[in-house]
Design an enzyme around this catalytic site. Structure first.
Site, PDB file in Angstrom:
ATOM      1  N   ARG A  25      17.395 -97.658 -24.392  1.00  0.00           N
ATOM      2  CA  ARG A  25      17.680 -96.603 -25.376  1.00  0.00           C
ATOM      3  C   ARG A  25      16.445 -96.192 -26.166  1.00  0.00           C
ATOM      4  O   ARG A  25      16.546 -95.793 -27.318  1.00  0.00           O
ATOM      5  CB  ARG A  25      18.808 -97.032 -26.323  1.00  0.00           C
ATOM      6  CG  ARG A  25      20.015 -97.643 -25.627  1.00  0.00           C
ATOM      7  CD  ARG A  25      20.705 -96.700 -24.661  1.00  0.00           C
ATOM      8  NE  ARG A  25      21.357 -95.597 -25.305  1.00  0.00           N
ATOM      9  CZ  ARG A  25      22.608 -95.617 -25.773  1.00  0.00           C
ATOM     10  NH1 ARG A  25      23.329 -96.682 -25.639  1.00  0.00           N
ATOM     11  NH2 ARG A  25      23.125 -94.559 -26.334  1.00  0.00           N
ATOM     12  N   ARG A  29      17.513 -91.576 -30.547  1.00  0.00           N
ATOM     13  CA  ARG A  29      17.854 -92.552 -31.571  1.00  0.00           C
ATOM     14  C   ARG A  29      16.778 -92.784 -32.626  1.00  0.00           C
ATOM     15  O   ARG A  29      16.960 -92.448 -33.776  1.00  0.00           O
ATOM     16  CB  ARG A  29      18.198 -93.911 -30.937  1.00  0.00           C
ATOM     17  CG  ARG A  29      19.585 -93.939 -30.338  1.00  0.00           C
ATOM     18  CD  ARG A  29      19.933 -95.332 -29.941  1.00  0.00           C
ATOM     19  NE  ARG A  29      21.370 -95.537 -29.825  1.00  0.00           N
ATOM     20  CZ  ARG A  29      21.924 -96.700 -29.552  1.00  0.00           C
ATOM     21  NH1 ARG A  29      21.168 -97.749 -29.358  1.00  0.00           N
ATOM     22  NH2 ARG A  29      23.226 -96.812 -29.474  1.00  0.00           N
ATOM     23  N   ARG A  38      16.784 -82.575 -31.563  1.00  0.00           N
ATOM     24  CA  ARG A  38      18.239 -82.687 -31.491  1.00  0.00           C
ATOM     25  C   ARG A  38      18.908 -81.843 -32.584  1.00  0.00           C
ATOM     26  O   ARG A  38      19.939 -81.212 -32.354  1.00  0.00           O
ATOM     27  CB  ARG A  38      18.557 -84.180 -31.664  1.00  0.00           C
ATOM     28  CG  ARG A  38      19.964 -84.577 -31.769  1.00  0.00           C
ATOM     29  CD  ARG A  38      20.630 -84.614 -30.418  1.00  0.00           C
ATOM     30  NE  ARG A  38      21.937 -85.192 -30.607  1.00  0.00           N
ATOM     31  CZ  ARG A  38      22.920 -84.549 -31.204  1.00  0.00           C
ATOM     32  NH1 ARG A  38      22.755 -83.322 -31.619  1.00  0.00           N
ATOM     33  NH2 ARG A  38      24.093 -85.138 -31.363  1.00  0.00           N
ATOM     34  N   ASP A  75      23.239 -89.791 -19.983  1.00  0.00           N
ATOM     35  CA  ASP A  75      24.219 -90.756 -20.475  1.00  0.00           C
ATOM     36  C   ASP A  75      25.034 -91.261 -19.303  1.00  0.00           C
ATOM     37  O   ASP A  75      25.159 -90.569 -18.292  1.00  0.00           O
ATOM     38  CB  ASP A  75      25.148 -90.112 -21.515  1.00  0.00           C
ATOM     39  CG  ASP A  75      25.815 -91.174 -22.378  1.00  0.00           C
ATOM     40  OD1 ASP A  75      25.229 -91.563 -23.399  1.00  0.00           O
ATOM     41  OD2 ASP A  75      26.908 -91.651 -22.009  1.00  0.00           O
ATOM     42  N   TYR A 152      35.852 -96.534 -20.228  1.00  0.00           N
ATOM     43  CA  TYR A 152      35.853 -95.322 -21.064  1.00  0.00           C
ATOM     44  C   TYR A 152      36.891 -94.306 -20.590  1.00  0.00           C
ATOM     45  O   TYR A 152      37.521 -93.627 -21.387  1.00  0.00           O
ATOM     46  CB  TYR A 152      34.456 -94.683 -21.071  1.00  0.00           C
ATOM     47  CG  TYR A 152      33.493 -95.372 -22.006  1.00  0.00           C
ATOM     48  CD1 TYR A 152      33.610 -95.225 -23.391  1.00  0.00           C
ATOM     49  CD2 TYR A 152      32.477 -96.185 -21.526  1.00  0.00           C
ATOM     50  CE1 TYR A 152      32.734 -95.860 -24.261  1.00  0.00           C
ATOM     51  CE2 TYR A 152      31.585 -96.817 -22.392  1.00  0.00           C
ATOM     52  CZ  TYR A 152      31.732 -96.653 -23.755  1.00  0.00           C
ATOM     53  OH  TYR A 152      30.869 -97.284 -24.615  1.00  0.00           O
TER      54      TYR A 152
END
Ligand code: CP3
Length: 348
Positions: A25, A29, A38, A75, A152
């Site tokens: 990651r 972030r 973003r 993702d 998920y």
């Protein structure tokens, strides 16, 4: 030709002059450059689905942190999306599937995705990134393990227990297998296409491995991961199954080069099981990066000692947490580089 191929050589089990390092990651972030980009967009999906932007964000940590690999910005949930079950990324909360899978009819309706047709934006992002990287470091492609993707798709969102997903394994194992079959077929074609587009190494993320009992893990996860590894003979594969220390003996026979360890796993205990035929990746506690500079250095050196100088790719034990100070991430990276170089020359 790659100018820095430490990651690939370590993954293949070759000797390296120092330990390679990257962070799960690392793209997004933590970097202010990421947040700025973003903030100008409609949301996460726009970034993921626009190859030039995804490529830019992929390369940011290579520039800012000097890591030994880039990981394509995407993702794991693009796979269910491509199969016909769209996700939303809810700001500050995480992923949400407005519809979830309940019945055999729901699973029947899903398609085995065609990589170029349904995931072409990821493949294009890989091609754009490879051109822009120009061989500086290898590019890592990835996908979720089928079990984590099922979790998920059935649960609909993150959960501490994933009890709906785990319930399915007891109440309708045949349906679970039918779904895992479609996810696996999609994932294999997708990862093969990533390799064709230029990914140099593939990592499979089984983020929710640790919530299954060992027999279920074997039946509903390891066997599909095994198939995925077998379908990727041309690049090194890393399997990161968070919380699955019980599965390490089974993992020794996977057709993969590297096993990722989370921060709760003891590197020396894992090495006894895995041996030196495979490389280990990990596993500093992401929370260790909240310490002082000296504490980060100390914890990083401790970790390097436990893994030993060869057959190791340094990383955290899970993704870097969003509120981590990038300066401490740099201390982690620099310490790996300096200490592992010294350790080889001075026998530390
Ligand atoms: O590693 C990288 O830097 C590449 C990018 C990457 C993302 N997701 C971008 C992302 C990778 C490798 C992933 C994998 C992923 N996604 C996993 C497996 C790894 C793990 O952490 O266990 C999982 C379980 C997901 C699902 C997911 N995506 C969740 C639970 C969330 C919300 C929480 C969070 O921030 O991670 C996401 C959103 C997401 N994926 C973000 C990023 C940068 C944050 C969203 C934003 O920027 O708005």
């Amino acid at each position: 030709m790659l100018k820095n191929d430490l990651l690939l050589r370590a993954a293949r089990g070759e000797q390296t002059e120092r330990t390679p390092v990257w962070l799960m990651r690392q793209a997004g972030r933590i970097l202010p450059e990421y947040r700025a980009l973003r903030g100008r967009l409609s949301g996460f999906k726009e970034l993921v689905e626009t190859p030039e932007l995804a490529a830019e964000v992929t390369i940011q940590p290579v520039d800012a942190l000097d890591v030994d690999a880039a990981i394509i910005f995407s993702d794991i949930l693009v796979v269910p999306d491509a199969m016909g079950l769209p996700y939303e990324m809810v700001e500050a909360r995480g992923p949400l599937f407005p519809t979830t899978l309940q019945s055999a009819a729901d699973v029947d309706k899903l398609r085995v995705a065609d990589p170029e047709e349904h995931l072409g934006y990821v493949l294009e992002a890989i091609r754009v990134t490879k051109r822009a990287l120009n061989g500086r470091v290898p590019l890592i492609g990835f996908a979720g393990a089928p079990w984590t993707i099922l979790a998920y798709m059935v649960e609909g969102h993150g959960s501490k227990t994933f009890s709906k997903a785990r319930r399915l394994l007891y109440t309708n194992p045949d349906l679970a297998h039918a779904l895992l079959r479609k996810i696996t077929d999609t994932t294999i074609a997708y990862l093969q296409a990533q390799v064709e587009a230029g990914a140099n190494l593939i990592q499979v993320f089984d983020s929710w491995a640790g919530i299954l009992p060992p027999d279920h893990y074997r039946e509903f996860s390891t066997r599909y991961i095994r198939e995925i590894c077998q379908a990727l003979p041309d690049v090194p594969v890393t399997v990161f199954a968070k919380g699955a220390y019980f599965a390490l003996p089974d993992f020794t026979s996977l057709d993969c080069r590297t096993i990722g360890l989370d921060w709760q796993e003891d590197p020396q205990a894992a090495r006894l099981i895995i041996g030196t035929d495979k490389t280990l990746q990990g596993n500093l506690d992401p929370c260790a990066l909240y310490g002082t500079r000296e504490q980060v250095q100390h914890a990083t050196i401790e970790m390097l000692r436990r893994f030993g100088p060869q057959h190791h790719i340094a990383n955290l034990g899970h993704g870097v947490y969003p509120d981590t100070d990038p300066d401490n991430v740099r201390v982690f990276i620099d310490t790996v580089k300096e200490f592992s170089t010294l350790a080889r020359t001075n026998d530390l």
